[in-house]
Write a protein that holds these residues in place. Structure first.
Motif, PDB file in Angstrom:
ATOM      1  N   VAL A   1       0.827  -1.209   0.000  1.00  0.00           N
ATOM      2  CA  VAL A   1       0.000   0.000   0.000  1.00  0.00           C
ATOM      3  C   VAL A   1       0.857   1.252   0.000  1.00  0.00           C
ATOM      4  CG1 VAL A   1      -1.869   1.217   1.188  1.00  0.00           C
ATOM      5  CG2 VAL A   1      -1.653  -1.269   1.444  1.00  0.00           C
ATOM      6  N   LYS A   2       0.490   2.251  -0.831  1.00  0.00           N
ATOM      7  CA  LYS A   2       1.158   3.552  -0.781  1.00  0.00           C
ATOM      8  C   LYS A   2       0.105   4.645  -0.722  1.00  0.00           C
ATOM      9  CE  LYS A   2       4.239   6.821  -0.998  1.00  0.00           C
ATOM     10  NZ  LYS A   2       5.348   7.202  -1.867  1.00  0.00           N
ATOM     11  N   GLU A   3       0.219   5.472   0.320  1.00  0.00           N
ATOM     12  CA  GLU A   3      -0.683   6.611   0.476  1.00  0.00           C
ATOM     13  C   GLU A   3       0.040   7.881   0.050  1.00  0.00           C
ATOM     14  OE1 GLU A   3      -1.304   6.339   4.664  1.00  0.00           O
ATOM     15  OE2 GLU A   3      -2.883   4.842   4.498  1.00  0.00           O
TER      16      GLU A   3
ATOM     17  N   ILE B   1      21.205   1.069   3.594  1.00  0.00           N
ATOM     18  CA  ILE B   1      19.958   0.725   4.295  1.00  0.00           C
ATOM     19  C   ILE B   1      19.786  -0.781   4.489  1.00  0.00           C
ATOM     20  CG2 ILE B   1      18.423   0.548   2.285  1.00  0.00           C
ATOM     21  CD1 ILE B   1      17.683   2.294   5.675  1.00  0.00           C
ATOM     22  N   MET B   2      20.436  -1.576   3.646  1.00  0.00           N
ATOM     23  CA  MET B   2      20.319  -3.035   3.783  1.00  0.00           C
ATOM     24  C   MET B   2      20.954  -3.545   5.073  1.00  0.00           C
ATOM     25  SD  MET B   2      20.488  -4.912   0.127  1.00  0.00           S
ATOM     26  CE  MET B   2      21.690  -4.050  -0.851  1.00  0.00           C
ATOM     27  N   TYR B   3      21.789  -2.708   5.693  1.00  0.00           N
ATOM     28  CA  TYR B   3      22.443  -3.107   6.942  1.00  0.00           C
ATOM     29  C   TYR B   3      21.618  -2.738   8.163  1.00  0.00           C
ATOM     30  CZ  TYR B   3      26.545  -3.976   4.056  1.00  0.00           C
ATOM     31  OH  TYR B   3      27.403  -4.479   3.116  1.00  0.00           O
ATOM     32  N   HIS B   4      20.474  -2.085   7.956  1.00  0.00           N
ATOM     33  CA  HIS B   4      19.727  -1.544   9.082  1.00  0.00           C
ATOM     34  C   HIS B   4      18.614  -2.423   9.610  1.00  0.00           C
ATOM     35  CE1 HIS B   4      21.205   2.845   8.779  1.00  0.00           C
ATOM     36  NE2 HIS B   4      22.097   2.033   8.245  1.00  0.00           N
ATOM     37  N   GLY B   5      18.558  -3.665   9.153  1.00  0.00           N
ATOM     38  CA  GLY B   5      17.588  -4.589   9.727  1.00  0.00           C
ATOM     39  C   GLY B   5      16.351  -4.791   8.880  1.00  0.00           C
ATOM     40  N   PRO B   6      15.620  -5.881   9.147  1.00  0.00           N
ATOM     41  CA  PRO B   6      14.490  -6.280   8.315  1.00  0.00           C
ATOM     42  C   PRO B   6      13.317  -5.296   8.363  1.00  0.00           C
ATOM     43  CG  PRO B   6      14.602  -7.639  10.296  1.00  0.00           C
ATOM     44  CD  PRO B   6      15.855  -6.819  10.261  1.00  0.00           C
ATOM     45  N   GLY B   7      12.645  -5.167   7.218  1.00  0.00           N
ATOM     46  CA  GLY B   7      11.462  -4.310   7.151  1.00  0.00           C
ATOM     47  C   GLY B   7      11.732  -2.922   6.614  1.00  0.00           C
ATOM     48  N   HIS B   8      13.006  -2.578   6.364  1.00  0.00           N
ATOM     49  CA  HIS B   8      13.301  -1.268   5.799  1.00  0.00           C
ATOM     50  C   HIS B   8      13.009  -1.248   4.308  1.00  0.00           C
ATOM     51  CE1 HIS B   8      15.416  -0.347   9.578  1.00  0.00           C
ATOM     52  NE2 HIS B   8      15.226   0.902   9.232  1.00  0.00           N
ATOM     53  N   VAL B   9      12.815  -0.041   3.779  1.00  0.00           N
ATOM     54  CA  VAL B   9      12.546   0.143   2.363  1.00  0.00           C
ATOM     55  C   VAL B   9      13.846   0.463   1.638  1.00  0.00           C
ATOM     56  CG1 VAL B   9      11.311   1.526   0.645  1.00  0.00           C
ATOM     57  CG2 VAL B   9      10.250   1.066   2.872  1.00  0.00           C
ATOM     58  N   TYR B  10      14.205  -0.407   0.678  1.00  0.00           N
ATOM     59  CA  TYR B  10      15.384  -0.159  -0.156  1.00  0.00           C
ATOM     60  C   TYR B  10      14.885   0.146  -1.568  1.00  0.00           C
ATOM     61  CZ  TYR B  10      19.644  -1.216  -2.889  1.00  0.00           C
ATOM     62  OH  TYR B  10      20.701  -1.166  -3.760  1.00  0.00           O
ATOM     63  N   THR B  11      14.928   1.395  -1.951  1.00  0.00           N
ATOM     64  CA  THR B  11      14.577   1.772  -3.318  1.00  0.00           C
ATOM     65  C   THR B  11      15.867   2.020  -4.073  1.00  0.00           C
ATOM     66  OG1 THR B  11      14.290   4.033  -2.518  1.00  0.00           O
ATOM     67  CG2 THR B  11      12.302   2.754  -2.921  1.00  0.00           C
ATOM     68  N   TYR B  12      15.818   1.700  -5.356  1.00  0.00           N
ATOM     69  CA  TYR B  12      17.013   1.727  -6.172  1.00  0.00           C
ATOM     70  C   TYR B  12      16.640   2.202  -7.572  1.00  0.00           C
ATOM     71  CZ  TYR B  12      20.312  -0.442  -9.402  1.00  0.00           C
ATOM     72  OH  TYR B  12      21.167  -0.681 -10.421  1.00  0.00           O
TER      73      TYR B  12
ATOM     74  N   GLU C   1      12.300   8.930  -2.766  1.00  0.00           N
ATOM     75  CA  GLU C   1      11.954   9.583  -1.495  1.00  0.00           C
ATOM     76  C   GLU C   1      11.613   8.555  -0.415  1.00  0.00           C
ATOM     77  OE1 GLU C   1      10.142  13.264  -1.317  1.00  0.00           O
ATOM     78  OE2 GLU C   1      12.021  13.571  -2.417  1.00  0.00           O
ATOM     79  N   ASP C   2      11.213   7.372  -0.850  1.00  0.00           N
ATOM     80  CA  ASP C   2      10.800   6.347   0.097  1.00  0.00           C
ATOM     81  C   ASP C   2      11.979   5.555   0.670  1.00  0.00           C
ATOM     82  OD1 ASP C   2       7.881   6.606   0.051  1.00  0.00           O
ATOM     83  OD2 ASP C   2       8.081   6.113  -2.064  1.00  0.00           O
ATOM     84  N   TYR C   3      13.165   5.769   0.105  1.00  0.00           N
ATOM     85  CA  TYR C   3      14.372   5.089   0.592  1.00  0.00           C
ATOM     86  C   TYR C   3      14.520   5.301   2.094  1.00  0.00           C
ATOM     87  CZ  TYR C   3      19.354   3.819   0.962  1.00  0.00           C
ATOM     88  OH  TYR C   3      20.547   3.235   1.313  1.00  0.00           O
ATOM     89  N   GLY C   4      14.687   4.211   2.842  1.00  0.00           N
ATOM     90  CA  GLY C   4      14.938   4.325   4.275  1.00  0.00           C
ATOM     91  C   GLY C   4      13.710   4.273   5.164  1.00  0.00           C
TER      92      GLY C   4
ATOM     93  N   TYR D   1       6.457  -1.281   7.985  1.00  0.00           N
ATOM     94  CA  TYR D   1       5.434  -1.531   9.005  1.00  0.00           C
ATOM     95  C   TYR D   1       4.806  -0.229   9.500  1.00  0.00           C
ATOM     96  CZ  TYR D   1       9.940  -1.362  11.471  1.00  0.00           C
ATOM     97  OH  TYR D   1      11.215  -1.027  11.890  1.00  0.00           O
ATOM     98  N   GLU D   2       5.039   0.872   8.737  1.00  0.00           N
ATOM     99  CA  GLU D   2       4.387   2.148   9.076  1.00  0.00           C
ATOM    100  C   GLU D   2       3.962   2.856   7.799  1.00  0.00           C
ATOM    101  OE1 GLU D   2       7.190   4.490  11.282  1.00  0.00           O
ATOM    102  OE2 GLU D   2       7.358   2.999  12.873  1.00  0.00           O
ATOM    103  N   ARG D   3       2.909   3.681   7.916  1.00  0.00           N
ATOM    104  CA  ARG D   3       2.487   4.473   6.780  1.00  0.00           C
ATOM    105  C   ARG D   3       3.560   5.525   6.487  1.00  0.00           C
ATOM    106  NH1 ARG D   3      -3.394   6.558   7.636  1.00  0.00           N
ATOM    107  NH2 ARG D   3      -2.268   7.959   8.988  1.00  0.00           N
ATOM    108  N   PRO D   4       3.597   6.033   5.251  1.00  0.00           N
ATOM    109  CA  PRO D   4       2.587   5.883   4.183  1.00  0.00           C
ATOM    110  C   PRO D   4       2.871   4.763   3.192  1.00  0.00           C
ATOM    111  CG  PRO D   4       4.141   7.565   3.557  1.00  0.00           C
ATOM    112  CD  PRO D   4       4.592   7.055   4.905  1.00  0.00           C
TER     113      PRO D   4
END
Length: 193
Positions: free
Chosen positions: A25-27, A64-75, A138-141, A145-148
């Motif tokens: 989902v993206k708001e 960001i891949m080193y910061h733990g599961p559930g993070h957003v990695y955009t490329y 802009e969504d990188y990082g 598990y949180e909006r948006p």
DNA sequence: ATACCGATGCTCT
DNA sequence: GAGCATCGGTATA
């Protein structure tokens, strides 16, 4: 409702399967768009020739891949933005590429963003789905598990198929690994096996 | 249906 | 300055 942070604490190959059927989902200010995940690819970090983080490469892009599961990695890939779910423990740079969605809500908004005629063309590829949902660098990082930008519960896939990943012919032995997962017979999968 | 090709932008060397 | 985890068009069958 976003899934809890704990959902992402799984082995990467297991998470790649678990994500199938989940809702992405993206708001945005323009509205909300969402689709069920129907195709994923796992990138197994330090030991995977095809991964950006192969050999524990740590740069501004892979950080960001080193910061733990559930993070957003955009490329950024050519003119497109690709979306990944960071997996693996903190310090272990693994990730899962989201390759295709089945549109669920906000399809009018998706058509406006994508300018295509057929619904199938909205989200049947990693660059396409990012554009359809309005996902950018802009969504990188952020965290899934949180909006948006989040992942919510969806449906249980009937049957899952696996095969080699797409578009990585230049990385010899890694190209044979069966790290691509998709929902069998789903018409939004980017390519047939 | 598959095959090729150019666009285009960001990251890393 | 090269290299890409892509896409959409055009070309051919």
């Amino acid at each position: 409702m976003p899934l809890p942070a704990d959902f992402f604490k799984k082995d990467t190959l297991e998470l790649a399967r678990a994500l199938l059927g989940c809702l992405l989902v993206k708001e945005t200010e323009e509205g909300t768009a969402a689709g069920f995940i129907v195709e994923t690819e796992a990138y197994m970090g330090a030991s995977d020739r095809a991964a950006h983080s192969y050999g524990n490469r740590r740069t501004k892009r892979t950080e960001i891949m080193y910061h733990g599961p559930g993070h957003v990695y955009t490329y950024q890939m050519h003119t497109h933005c690709l979306v990944n779910v960071v997996s693996g423990r903190e310090g272990t740079p693994e990730a899962i590429l989201i390759r295709a969605l089945e549109p669920f809500m906000g399809t009018e908004l998706m058509f406006a963003r994508r300018k295509v005629k057929e619904a199938k063309q909205l989200t049947n590829g990693p660059g396409k789905l990012a554009k359809a949902l309005g996902i950018t660098m802009e969504d990188y990082g952020r965290v899934f598990y949180e909006r948006p930008l989040f992942i919510a519960e969806g449906y249980e896939p009937e049957q899952i198929e696996t095969g080699p990943r797409i578009g990585i012919d230049n990385t010899d032995e890694a190209k044979h690994y069966p790290y691509r997962f998709w929902i069998k017979e789903n018409r939004y999968v980017s390519r047939r096996a």
